[in-house]
Design a protein around this motif. Structure first.
Motif, PDB file in Angstrom:
ATOM      1  N   THR A  55       0.787  -1.155  -0.076  1.00 49.55           N
ATOM      2  CA  THR A  55       0.225   0.075  -0.052  1.00 49.55           C
ATOM      3  C   THR A  55       0.743   1.184   0.032  1.00 49.55           C
ATOM      4  O   THR A  55       1.785   1.286   0.497  1.00 49.55           O
ATOM      5  CB  THR A  55      -0.910  -0.087   1.133  1.00 49.55           C
ATOM      6  OG1 THR A  55      -0.245   0.098   2.390  1.00 49.55           O
ATOM      7  CG2 THR A  55      -1.792  -1.011   1.232  1.00 49.55           C
ATOM      8  N   PHE A  69      -7.474  -8.529   1.847  1.00 50.55           N
ATOM      9  CA  PHE A  69      -7.013  -8.447   0.576  1.00 50.55           C
ATOM     10  C   PHE A  69      -7.972  -9.495  -0.115  1.00 50.55           C
ATOM     11  O   PHE A  69      -8.535 -10.383   0.105  1.00 50.55           O
ATOM     12  CB  PHE A  69      -5.466  -8.704   0.473  1.00 50.55           C
ATOM     13  CG  PHE A  69      -5.123 -10.334   0.348  1.00 50.55           C
ATOM     14  CD1 PHE A  69      -4.986 -11.207  -0.797  1.00 50.55           C
ATOM     15  CD2 PHE A  69      -5.024 -10.623   1.642  1.00 50.55           C
ATOM     16  CE1 PHE A  69      -4.666 -12.448  -0.578  1.00 50.55           C
ATOM     17  CE2 PHE A  69      -4.537 -12.300   1.773  1.00 50.55           C
ATOM     18  CZ  PHE A  69      -4.470 -12.933   0.590  1.00 50.55           C
ATOM     19  N   SER A  70      -7.931  -9.283  -1.694  1.00 50.48           N
ATOM     20  CA  SER A  70      -8.586 -10.265  -2.427  1.00 50.48           C
ATOM     21  C   SER A  70      -7.475 -10.338  -3.817  1.00 50.48           C
ATOM     22  O   SER A  70      -6.696  -9.561  -4.168  1.00 50.48           O
ATOM     23  CB  SER A  70     -10.054  -9.579  -2.986  1.00 50.48           C
ATOM     24  OG  SER A  70      -9.702  -8.343  -3.839  1.00 50.48           O
ATOM     25  N   TYR A  71      -7.667 -11.560  -4.496  1.00 50.19           N
ATOM     26  CA  TYR A  71      -7.010 -11.886  -5.432  1.00 50.19           C
ATOM     27  C   TYR A  71      -7.801 -12.675  -6.500  1.00 50.19           C
ATOM     28  O   TYR A  71      -8.645 -13.355  -6.187  1.00 50.19           O
ATOM     29  CB  TYR A  71      -5.926 -12.743  -4.939  1.00 50.19           C
ATOM     30  CG  TYR A  71      -5.018 -13.442  -6.017  1.00 50.19           C
ATOM     31  CD1 TYR A  71      -4.526 -12.740  -7.012  1.00 50.19           C
ATOM     32  CD2 TYR A  71      -4.751 -14.966  -6.246  1.00 50.19           C
ATOM     33  CE1 TYR A  71      -3.448 -13.456  -7.822  1.00 50.19           C
ATOM     34  CE2 TYR A  71      -4.085 -15.541  -7.122  1.00 50.19           C
ATOM     35  CZ  TYR A  71      -3.336 -14.721  -8.142  1.00 50.19           C
ATOM     36  OH  TYR A  71      -2.728 -15.224  -9.039  1.00 50.19           O
ATOM     37  N   ASP A  72      -7.660 -12.176  -7.822  1.00 53.54           N
ATOM     38  CA  ASP A  72      -8.382 -12.641  -8.836  1.00 53.54           C
ATOM     39  C   ASP A  72      -7.923 -14.005  -9.525  1.00 53.54           C
ATOM     40  O   ASP A  72      -8.559 -14.490 -10.460  1.00 53.54           O
ATOM     41  CB  ASP A  72      -8.728 -11.630  -9.932  1.00 53.54           C
ATOM     42  CG  ASP A  72      -7.713 -11.265 -10.775  1.00 53.54           C
ATOM     43  OD1 ASP A  72      -6.266 -11.706 -10.368  1.00 53.54           O
ATOM     44  OD2 ASP A  72      -7.817 -10.303 -11.565  1.00 53.54           O
ATOM     45  N   THR A  81      -5.850  -6.700  -4.775  1.00 54.44           N
ATOM     46  CA  THR A  81      -6.379  -5.722  -4.112  1.00 54.44           C
ATOM     47  C   THR A  81      -6.389  -5.994  -2.705  1.00 54.44           C
ATOM     48  O   THR A  81      -6.664  -6.775  -1.817  1.00 54.44           O
ATOM     49  CB  THR A  81      -8.072  -5.372  -4.435  1.00 54.44           C
ATOM     50  OG1 THR A  81      -7.924  -5.582  -5.780  1.00 54.44           O
ATOM     51  CG2 THR A  81      -8.406  -3.844  -3.873  1.00 54.44           C
ATOM     52  N   LEU A  82      -5.647  -4.386  -2.047  1.00 50.07           N
ATOM     53  CA  LEU A  82      -5.630  -4.403  -0.403  1.00 50.07           C
ATOM     54  C   LEU A  82      -6.687  -3.586  -0.022  1.00 50.07           C
ATOM     55  O   LEU A  82      -7.015  -2.498  -0.560  1.00 50.07           O
ATOM     56  CB  LEU A  82      -4.050  -4.030  -0.230  1.00 50.07           C
ATOM     57  CG  LEU A  82      -3.269  -4.833  -0.826  1.00 50.07           C
ATOM     58  CD1 LEU A  82      -1.503  -4.497  -0.328  1.00 50.07           C
ATOM     59  CD2 LEU A  82      -3.096  -6.348  -0.108  1.00 50.07           C
ATOM     60  N   TYR A  83      -7.265  -3.939   1.026  1.00 49.10           N
ATOM     61  CA  TYR A  83      -8.004  -2.975   1.753  1.00 49.10           C
ATOM     62  C   TYR A  83      -7.805  -2.700   3.264  1.00 49.10           C
ATOM     63  O   TYR A  83      -7.257  -3.503   3.992  1.00 49.10           O
ATOM     64  CB  TYR A  83      -9.585  -3.900   1.987  1.00 49.10           C
ATOM     65  CG  TYR A  83      -9.981  -4.327   0.384  1.00 49.10           C
ATOM     66  CD1 TYR A  83     -10.766  -3.473  -0.283  1.00 49.10           C
ATOM     67  CD2 TYR A  83      -9.642  -5.474   0.076  1.00 49.10           C
ATOM     68  CE1 TYR A  83     -11.642  -3.853  -1.292  1.00 49.10           C
ATOM     69  CE2 TYR A  83     -10.135  -6.146  -1.188  1.00 49.10           C
ATOM     70  CZ  TYR A  83     -10.972  -5.105  -1.755  1.00 49.10           C
ATOM     71  OH  TYR A  83     -11.414  -5.540  -3.022  1.00 49.10           O
ATOM     72  N   GLU A  87     -11.892  -0.140   2.548  1.00 49.55           N
ATOM     73  CA  GLU A  87     -11.922   0.850   1.371  1.00 49.55           C
ATOM     74  C   GLU A  87     -10.592   0.028   0.425  1.00 49.55           C
ATOM     75  O   GLU A  87      -9.586  -0.114   1.091  1.00 49.55           O
ATOM     76  CB  GLU A  87     -11.309   2.108   1.883  1.00 49.55           C
ATOM     77  CG  GLU A  87     -12.289   2.932   2.448  1.00 49.55           C
ATOM     78  CD  GLU A  87     -13.574   3.257   1.531  1.00 49.55           C
ATOM     79  OE1 GLU A  87     -13.323   3.692   0.646  1.00 49.55           O
ATOM     80  OE2 GLU A  87     -14.508   3.174   2.117  1.00 49.55           O
ATOM     81  N   SER A  88     -10.597   0.115  -0.700  1.00 51.41           N
ATOM     82  CA  SER A  88      -9.593  -0.551  -1.536  1.00 51.41           C
ATOM     83  C   SER A  88      -8.350   0.716  -1.485  1.00 51.41           C
ATOM     84  O   SER A  88      -8.607   1.884  -1.442  1.00 51.41           O
ATOM     85  CB  SER A  88     -10.050  -0.783  -2.978  1.00 51.41           C
ATOM     86  OG  SER A  88     -10.332   0.376  -3.350  1.00 51.41           O
ATOM     87  N   GLN A  89      -7.010   0.235  -1.480  1.00 47.48           N
ATOM     88  CA  GLN A  89      -6.065   0.940  -1.348  1.00 47.48           C
ATOM     89  C   GLN A  89      -5.265   1.163  -2.724  1.00 47.48           C
ATOM     90  O   GLN A  89      -5.231   0.137  -3.232  1.00 47.48           O
ATOM     91  CB  GLN A  89      -5.126   0.575  -0.118  1.00 47.48           C
ATOM     92  CG  GLN A  89      -5.720   0.469   1.166  1.00 47.48           C
ATOM     93  CD  GLN A  89      -6.224   1.902   1.895  1.00 47.48           C
ATOM     94  OE1 GLN A  89      -5.293   2.764   1.834  1.00 47.48           O
ATOM     95  NE2 GLN A  89      -7.609   2.012   1.977  1.00 47.48           N
ATOM     96  N   GLN A  90      -4.574   2.354  -2.681  1.00 48.06           N
ATOM     97  CA  GLN A  90      -3.662   2.478  -3.984  1.00 48.06           C
ATOM     98  C   GLN A  90      -2.406   1.625  -3.552  1.00 48.06           C
ATOM     99  O   GLN A  90      -1.821   1.721  -2.168  1.00 48.06           O
ATOM    100  CB  GLN A  90      -3.126   4.047  -3.967  1.00 48.06           C
ATOM    101  CG  GLN A  90      -4.213   4.716  -4.458  1.00 48.06           C
ATOM    102  CD  GLN A  90      -4.534   4.609  -5.948  1.00 48.06           C
ATOM    103  OE1 GLN A  90      -5.549   3.938  -6.182  1.00 48.06           O
ATOM    104  NE2 GLN A  90      -3.486   4.787  -6.973  1.00 48.06           N
TER     105      GLN A  90
END
Length: 127
Positions: A55, A69-72, A81-83, A87-90
């Protein structure tokens, strides 16, 4: 999580199932780096076949923060994507070199194995 400001600065593992040296560290882990940035690694083999994102924003000290986090499943850092607090983070990409499976293997037979998810501790010595 609620990181303390007076704690010694080091990598703090949150959750993961990464293996040890004999298992090529294969697996995944979410951790805080020494600057309190949230990071996720998906590892086939360190140091050359893994992906890692971190992040831009650090986790605040002395404040409860929900992280996730999520991973596709694409094998690309863009798929992670880290949360923080929902909220998702840059993120910045540290490595985007994952080309094979992150499923853990038995360190002696090299066959796919199951490893327990560990909270607050990892076997990784390569950090």
């Amino acid at each position: 999580m609620k990181p303390q400001e007076n704690e010694k600065r080091h990598i703090q593992n949150i959750i993961g199932n990464s293996n040890n040296f004999l298992g090529f560290y294969r697996g995944w882990e979410m951790f805080l780096d020494s600057a309190n940035h949230l990071s996720v690694r998906l590892i086939h083999r360190l140091p050359d076949d893994y992906l890692e994102v971190i992040t831009e924003k650090s986790v605040k000290f002395e404040t409860w923060t929900q992280v996730g986090f999520s991973y596709d499943g694409t094998g690309n850092a863009a798929g992670v994507t880290l949360y923080m607090d929902g909220e998702s983070q840059q993120v910045s990409v540290v490595s985007d070199q994952l080309s094979r499976s992150i499923l853990p293997i038995d360190e002696y037979t090299a066959k796919i194995d199951t490893l327990p998810v560990r909270l607050g501790k990892s076997i990784v010595f390569f950090s």
